[in-house]
Design a protein around this motif. Structure first.
Motif, mmCIF file in Angstrom:
data_model
loop_
_atom_site.group_PDB
_atom_site.id
_atom_site.type_symbol
_atom_site.label_atom_id
_atom_site.label_comp_id
_atom_site.label_asym_id
_atom_site.label_seq_id
_atom_site.Cartn_x
_atom_site.Cartn_y
_atom_site.Cartn_z
ATOM 1 N N LEU A 272 0.823 -1.207 0.000
ATOM 2 C CA LEU A 272 0.000 0.000 0.000
ATOM 3 C C LEU A 272 0.857 1.257 0.000
ATOM 4 O O LEU A 272 0.564 2.232 -0.714
ATOM 5 C CB LEU A 272 -0.933 0.001 1.213
ATOM 6 N N LEU A 273 1.911 1.256 0.774
ATOM 7 C CA LEU A 273 2.813 2.416 0.802
ATOM 8 C C LEU A 273 3.488 2.598 -0.546
ATOM 9 O O LEU A 273 3.662 3.721 -1.026
ATOM 10 C CB LEU A 273 3.851 2.238 1.908
ATOM 11 N N LEU A 274 3.861 1.481 -1.159
ATOM 12 C CA LEU A 274 4.491 1.572 -2.475
ATOM 13 C C LEU A 274 3.506 2.115 -3.511
ATOM 14 O O LEU A 274 3.869 2.957 -4.355
ATOM 15 C CB LEU A 274 5.003 0.195 -2.901
ATOM 16 N N LEU A 275 2.245 1.664 -3.452
ATOM 17 C CA LEU A 275 1.224 2.183 -4.358
ATOM 18 C C LEU A 275 1.059 3.690 -4.197
ATOM 19 O O LEU A 275 0.967 4.433 -5.183
ATOM 20 C CB LEU A 275 -0.109 1.483 -4.097
ATOM 21 N N CYS A 276 1.002 4.138 -2.956
ATOM 22 C CA CYS A 276 0.851 5.580 -2.703
ATOM 23 C C CYS A 276 2.039 6.360 -3.245
ATOM 24 O O CYS A 276 1.883 7.435 -3.840
ATOM 25 C CB CYS A 276 0.684 5.830 -1.210
ATOM 26 N N LYS A 277 3.230 5.838 -3.058
ATOM 27 C CA LYS A 277 4.421 6.535 -3.545
ATOM 28 C C LYS A 277 4.425 6.612 -5.070
ATOM 29 O O LYS A 277 4.798 7.637 -5.649
ATOM 30 C CB LYS A 277 5.677 5.816 -3.054
ATOM 31 N N ILE A 278 4.013 5.522 -5.705
ATOM 32 C CA ILE A 278 3.968 5.520 -7.166
ATOM 33 C C ILE A 278 2.962 6.549 -7.666
ATOM 34 O O ILE A 278 3.237 7.344 -8.570
ATOM 35 C CB ILE A 278 3.617 4.114 -7.692
ATOM 36 N N GLU A 279 1.769 6.528 -7.080
ATOM 37 C CA GLU A 279 0.724 7.454 -7.519
ATOM 38 C C GLU A 279 1.064 8.902 -7.199
ATOM 39 O O GLU A 279 0.548 9.818 -7.849
ATOM 40 C CB GLU A 279 -0.608 7.063 -6.879
ATOM 41 N N ASN A 280 1.912 9.130 -6.207
ATOM 42 C CA ASN A 280 2.334 10.493 -5.864
ATOM 43 C C ASN A 280 3.545 10.944 -6.671
ATOM 44 O O ASN A 280 4.074 12.033 -6.452
ATOM 45 C CB ASN A 280 2.654 10.591 -4.377
ATOM 46 N N ASP A 397 -0.370 -3.172 -12.419
ATOM 47 C CA ASP A 397 -1.178 -2.312 -13.288
ATOM 48 C C ASP A 397 -0.789 -0.846 -13.110
ATOM 49 O O ASP A 397 -0.651 -0.101 -14.090
ATOM 50 C CB ASP A 397 -2.651 -2.520 -12.972
ATOM 51 N N THR A 398 -0.592 -0.407 -11.863
ATOM 52 C CA THR A 398 -0.204 0.982 -11.599
ATOM 53 C C THR A 398 1.168 1.284 -12.178
ATOM 54 O O THR A 398 1.392 2.354 -12.766
ATOM 55 C CB THR A 398 -0.203 1.244 -10.081
ATOM 56 N N ILE A 399 2.101 0.360 -12.032
ATOM 57 C CA ILE A 399 3.459 0.561 -12.569
ATOM 58 C C ILE A 399 3.416 0.666 -14.097
ATOM 59 O O ILE A 399 4.086 1.509 -14.692
ATOM 60 C CB ILE A 399 4.382 -0.586 -12.116
ATOM 61 N N CYS A 400 2.616 -0.187 -14.722
ATOM 62 C CA CYS A 400 2.517 -0.157 -16.185
ATOM 63 C C CYS A 400 1.942 1.172 -16.674
ATOM 64 O O CYS A 400 2.428 1.745 -17.652
ATOM 65 C CB CYS A 400 1.656 -1.317 -16.671
ATOM 66 N N LYS A 401 0.907 1.657 -16.003
ATOM 67 C CA LYS A 401 0.315 2.927 -16.409
ATOM 68 C C LYS A 401 1.310 4.061 -16.280
ATOM 69 O O LYS A 401 1.366 4.962 -17.132
ATOM 70 C CB LYS A 401 -0.929 3.209 -15.570
ATOM 71 N N MET A 402 2.091 4.049 -15.201
ATOM 72 C CA MET A 402 3.072 5.113 -14.986
ATOM 73 C C MET A 402 4.198 5.036 -16.016
ATOM 74 O O MET A 402 4.778 6.058 -16.392
ATOM 75 C CB MET A 402 3.640 5.006 -13.572
ATOM 76 N N SER A 403 4.507 3.839 -16.500
ATOM 77 C CA SER A 403 5.630 3.633 -17.423
ATOM 78 C C SER A 403 5.194 3.567 -18.878
ATOM 79 O O SER A 403 5.967 3.128 -19.735
ATOM 80 C CB SER A 403 6.370 2.335 -17.043
ATOM 81 N N GLN A 404 3.951 3.979 -19.170
ATOM 82 C CA GLN A 404 3.413 3.930 -20.529
ATOM 83 C C GLN A 404 3.463 2.521 -21.120
ATOM 84 O O GLN A 404 3.784 2.317 -22.298
ATOM 85 C CB GLN A 404 4.153 4.898 -21.459
ATOM 86 N N LEU A 405 3.152 1.543 -20.303
ATOM 87 C CA LEU A 405 3.038 0.160 -20.748
ATOM 88 C C LEU A 405 1.590 -0.288 -20.593
ATOM 89 O O LEU A 405 0.793 0.367 -19.921
ATOM 90 C CB LEU A 405 3.956 -0.759 -19.932
#
Length: 431
Positions: A272-280, A397-405
């Motif tokens: 959860l903390l990693l998700l928040c950091k990615i989205e921020n 899924d969040t990582i892919c969206k952030m990395s244009q994948l």
């Protein structure tokens, strides 16, 4: 639809209605004026004929060379009483001088002559061809409409563009704005009160968001430190209790269950903390990363774990799949997919990994397809699996969206398939 196009469309529609109504009224006004002038002429001519008839003077020829013609004949008293004294109408009549039929205006009047006789006088004169008039008016109206429409639309477009420049500058600034990053100040000078107020409101809103963003990042950092430490202390104390030889088998079993639950809570907290950091946006630095090397490295690390459940690993790394992304996030993406392939596999199953320049796919044995619409939702697990937090695929899924994948799930030949690609492709064509 853009506001500019919507304004032009509605303006054009309104002008069509206005010009159509105006054309109809204009045509009726012209016809009314023409009829009025012709009727006056017919009245004068008919009065001259009636006076001459009543005075017993010689009547002119029925066709006098001016295209005016008349007929005078006696009618019964009953006929005279049944019809109005004077009427007007349009009809086609034969013009003796021209030897052809033409549209004419006709006046019919009944008057009382001497000896108590009743006479009917029919006077007619050629008039304008109304169909020709209609076509002429229609042609000029169409020309006028097109001309005025183009002029009005051009003027409207110029006025609209000129007055809406502050709005477009504001939209451009919002498009370039990135939360948590250095942004250029909003320079949008305008004398329009509404746009000036909008600029101030947007600037204040952006400042509030920046403050909230910084507070959230600080909270996440503090929470990461403050929560992980108590969790680690609890695990250590449980492990020390589990080493106590005086515990009964039942008590030891309960402690093991508690320790397992605590481990799961720790992993969930990290995810959860990693998700928040990615989205921020705290993983913005990117490098060229070759996922083939990461796949080889972590597959070697997990071989012993896979062997425990007799899971076979097959790798077919045809070409290197390289992308621009954060190193840490690339590691999280690969490890989560490999872990997911292990947790949701069956004993004696297979994990098959394939790569190409545009995509890589991880397949694992499965008994039935998963819900493709919900599989990337947080905490969705389908059938509950031990050791799963329900956040692994949401993280991927969040990582892919952030990395244009793009990440895509499909099920074929009793295999769960997760495809990571630079662009959407069919399963059969991606590899």
């Amino acid at each position: 639809m853009k506001l500019f196009h919507l304004v032009l469309w509605r303006l054009s529609l309104a002008l069509v209605v206005v010009f159509t109504v105006w054309a109809g009224l204009f045509y009726m006004a012209i016809i009314e004026e023409v009829n009025d002038e012709v009727d006056d002429s017919l009245e004068d001519y008919s009065e001259q004929l009636i006076v001459r008839s009543l005075l017993g003077e010689k009547m002119p020829d029925t066709s006098n060379g001016s295209n005016n013609q008349y007929y005078l004949y006696e009618v019964s008293k009953e006929y005279a009483a049944a019809y109005p004294q004077i009427t007007y109408r349009d009809e086609m009549v034969y013009i003796t001088e021209k030897r052809e039929e033409e549209p004419a205006r006709v006046l019919i009047t009944i008057f009382r002559a001497s000896n108590d006789r009743y006479m009917e006088l029919v006077v007619y004169t050629p008039t304008i061809e109304k169909m020709d008039l209609q076509r002429a008016i229609l042609g000029w109206i169409v020309f006028l409409y097109v001309l005025l429409l183009l002029v009005i639309l051009l003027i409207t477009a110029w006025v609209y563009r000129r007055n809406m420049k502050p709005l477009y500058r504001l939209l451009g600034w919002l498009d370039r704005y990135q939360l948590g990053h250095p942004n250029e100040p909003l320079d949008n000078q305008t004398k329009i009160t509404e746009f000036h107020h909008l600029n101030e409101t947007v600037s204040e809103f952006a400042e509030r968001n920046e403050k909230l963003f910084e507070q959230q990042k600080q909270f996440i950092g503090n929470a990461s430190h403050e929560m992980q430490t108590p969790l680690a202390i609890c695990r250590n104390r449980l492990e020390m209790l589990m080493e106590d030889e005086s515990l009964s088998e039942r008590q030891l079993g309960e402690l093991i269950k508690t320790h397992r639950t605590l481990e799961n809570l720790t992993r969930m907290n990290r995810s959860l903390l990693l998700l928040c950091k990615i989205e921020n946006g705290q993983y913005m630095d990117r490098h060229q990363v070759c996922l083939n090397e990461l796949l080889k490295h972590y597959v070697d690390d997990y071989r012993e774990v896979y062997a425990y459940r007799k899971i076979r690993v097959e790798m077919e790394l045809k070409e290197s799949f390289c992308v621009e992304m954060n190193d840490s996030l690339a590691t999280v993406l690969v490890t989560n997919l490999l872990k997911n392939a292990f947790v949701h596999n069956v004993d004696g199953g297979v994990i098959r990994i394939e790569t190409s320049r545009q995509a890589f796919v991880i397949r694992n044995t499965g008994s039935e397809a998963l819900d493709g619409k919900r599989i990337f939702e947080r905490f969705y697990q389908g059938k509950k699996k031990e050791g799963s937090t329900g956040l692994g695929l949401a993280l991927a899924d969040t990582i892919c969206k952030m990395s244009q994948l793009q990440i895509r799930y499909f099920y074929e030949k009793d295999l769960h398939c997760f495809e990571i690609s630079k662009s959407f492709q069919n399963p059969s064509s991606s590899l």
